[in-house]
Write a protein that holds these residues in place. Structure first.
Motif, short mmCIF file in Angstrom:
data_model
loop_
_atom_site.label_atom_id
_atom_site.label_comp_id
_atom_site.label_asym_id
_atom_site.label_seq_id
_atom_site.Cartn_x
_atom_site.Cartn_y
_atom_site.Cartn_z
N ALA A 217 0.81 -1.21 0.00
CA ALA A 217 0.00 0.00 0.00
C ALA A 217 0.85 1.27 0.00
CB ALA A 217 -0.93 0.01 1.21
N GLU A 218 2.00 1.21 0.67
CA GLU A 218 2.90 2.37 0.75
C GLU A 218 4.34 1.92 0.59
OE1 GLU A 218 2.15 5.55 1.05
OE2 GLU A 218 -0.01 5.35 1.39
N ASP A 219 5.16 2.80 0.01
CA ASP A 219 6.58 2.50 -0.21
C ASP A 219 7.33 3.83 -0.14
OD1 ASP A 219 9.09 1.80 -1.18
OD2 ASP A 219 8.30 0.43 -2.69
N ASN A 220 8.07 4.04 0.95
CA ASN A 220 8.72 5.34 1.17
C ASN A 220 10.23 5.19 1.32
OD1 ASN A 220 6.12 6.68 1.45
ND2 ASN A 220 6.00 5.72 3.46
N ASN A 221 10.98 5.95 0.52
CA ASN A 221 12.43 5.99 0.66
C ASN A 221 12.79 7.11 1.63
OD1 ASN A 221 15.24 6.47 0.29
ND2 ASN A 221 15.14 5.54 -1.74
N ARG A 222 13.46 6.75 2.74
CA ARG A 222 13.76 7.71 3.81
C ARG A 222 15.24 8.12 3.80
NH1 ARG A 222 10.53 10.45 6.63
NH2 ARG A 222 10.79 9.66 8.75
N SER A 273 19.62 2.62 1.58
CA SER A 273 18.64 3.59 2.05
C SER A 273 17.69 2.89 3.02
CB SER A 273 17.80 4.15 0.90
OG SER A 273 18.51 5.10 0.15
N PRO A 274 17.21 3.61 4.04
CA PRO A 274 16.15 3.04 4.85
C PRO A 274 14.83 3.20 4.11
CG PRO A 274 16.80 5.17 5.74
CD PRO A 274 17.68 4.91 4.55
N ILE A 275 14.10 2.10 3.96
CA ILE A 275 12.86 2.09 3.19
C ILE A 275 11.71 1.62 4.07
CG2 ILE A 275 11.69 1.13 1.17
CD1 ILE A 275 14.07 2.72 0.29
N GLU A 276 10.59 2.31 3.98
CA GLU A 276 9.35 1.88 4.62
C GLU A 276 8.46 1.19 3.58
OE1 GLU A 276 8.56 5.54 7.79
OE2 GLU A 276 7.61 5.54 5.82
N ILE A 277 7.94 0.04 3.93
CA ILE A 277 6.94 -0.63 3.11
C ILE A 277 5.76 -0.98 4.01
CG2 ILE A 277 6.36 -2.65 1.70
CD1 ILE A 277 9.27 -2.81 0.85
N ILE A 278 4.58 -0.55 3.64
CA ILE A 278 3.36 -0.91 4.34
C ILE A 278 2.55 -1.82 3.43
CG2 ILE A 278 1.33 -0.10 5.58
CD1 ILE A 278 4.00 0.93 6.76
N ALA A 279 2.31 -3.06 3.90
CA ALA A 279 1.58 -4.04 3.09
C ALA A 279 0.34 -4.52 3.85
CB ALA A 279 2.49 -5.21 2.75
N ILE A 280 -0.64 -5.01 3.11
CA ILE A 280 -1.88 -5.52 3.69
C ILE A 280 -2.08 -6.97 3.24
CG2 ILE A 280 -4.37 -5.18 3.91
CD1 ILE A 280 -3.88 -2.26 3.03
#
Length: 283
Positions: A217-222, A273-280
């Protein structure tokens, strides 16, 4: 043979994080600030017990996306000292189960839960993320922060997470991932050499997630956030004439002076890179 290789890797990873006198070191850091352990707060412990890039600020940005509620039971995979579990329990009111490979982290982490009065909400236990000691569909959500770099088999990892989650549950990943094909400079906070480091590309996580019933649902490169975080940390340390009483240096001890600059160099070169992934799961 494969099982023996995994067990051997687990021992090496656990040994990498083992401190030997961690509870005493944290207590000393608190006392240097005039804080008795029994009076410590979740905020007081944050600088040492959130072992990931960005510390508490990163946790807020990441965990807020999971929409955790008081009625939920959440799994913290690779919980370390339980810092993120304590923050989540206090902030969102949920019950948290944590699992980590390193016995010392689990033992110290549970003691820290006692200090801040959260033992009823949080249960930490020693174990492997590749063989989670929980029943099927027993959690309303899950997260892991800076864990996958120490796990080669991402498919089995995510398969196990999928197994213990209910349908519709959110799974958050905040990991250090590959940015290019250059070799990393070691040591880094999660590994002394490449032998126990399996940094993967975001697409590898996506493939494993999609193969196990998740939709991203979300994929953020921090990356920019990480660079600013380390720039600020360095400036504050220089202004104070040294590190604060509590910080990641308490965990990494003498190796901090090498590991942190190496990680910053790897970030600056775009290797990670630190990456956020939000999955359902099964949305």
């Amino acid at each position: 043979m494969e099982k023996l290789i995994v067990m051997n890797s687990d021992k090496k990873i656990s040994a990498h994080y083992h401190h030997g006198n961690l509870l005493t070191a944290i207590q000393a850091g608190l006392e240097r600030q005039g804080i008795k352990p029994e009076n410590a707060s979740v905020e007081d412990l944050g600088p040492v017990d959130e072992f990931h890039i960005g510390g508490r600020a990163a946790s807020i940005h990441f965990l807020d996306q999971l929409k955790i509620s008081p009625s939920q039971t959440i799994l913290d995979i690779g919980c370390g000292l339980g810092g993120s579990a304590r923050f989540a329990a206090k902030t969102y009111g949920a019950r948290i189960a944590g699992i980590d490979l390193t016995p010392e982290y689990v033992e110290v982490g549970q003691q820290l839960c006692d200090w801040v009065g959260l033992s009823d909400s949080i249960k930490l236990r020693q174990g492997s993320a590749l063989s989670l000691p929980f029943e099927d569909a027993s959690f309303d959500g899950a997260f892991m922060m800076h864990v996958g770099m120490n796990i080669e088999d991402k498919h089995t990892l995510i398969s196990e997470v999928s197994r213990v989650l209910k349908s519709g549950a959110k799974f958050g990943i905040y990991d250090i991932m590959k940015g290019n094909d250059e070799e990393l400079v070691y040591p880094v906070p999660w590994a002394t050499t490449s032998e126990t480091s399996w940094v993967a590309e975001p697409k590898d996580y996506r493939m494993a997630l999609e193969a196990n019933g998740f939709v991203v649902a979300e994929d953020n490169n921090r990356h920019d956030f990480a660079m600013e975080f380390f720039k600020k940390m360095k400036a504050e340390s220089e202004a104070a004439g040294g590190p604060p009483p509590l910080g990641l240096h308490v965990l990494m001890q003498h190796s901090t002076a090498e590991k942190i600059p190496n990680m910053v160099a790897n970030l600056a070169a775009g290797r990670i890179s630190p990456i956020e992934i939000i999955a359902i799961k099964d949305p």
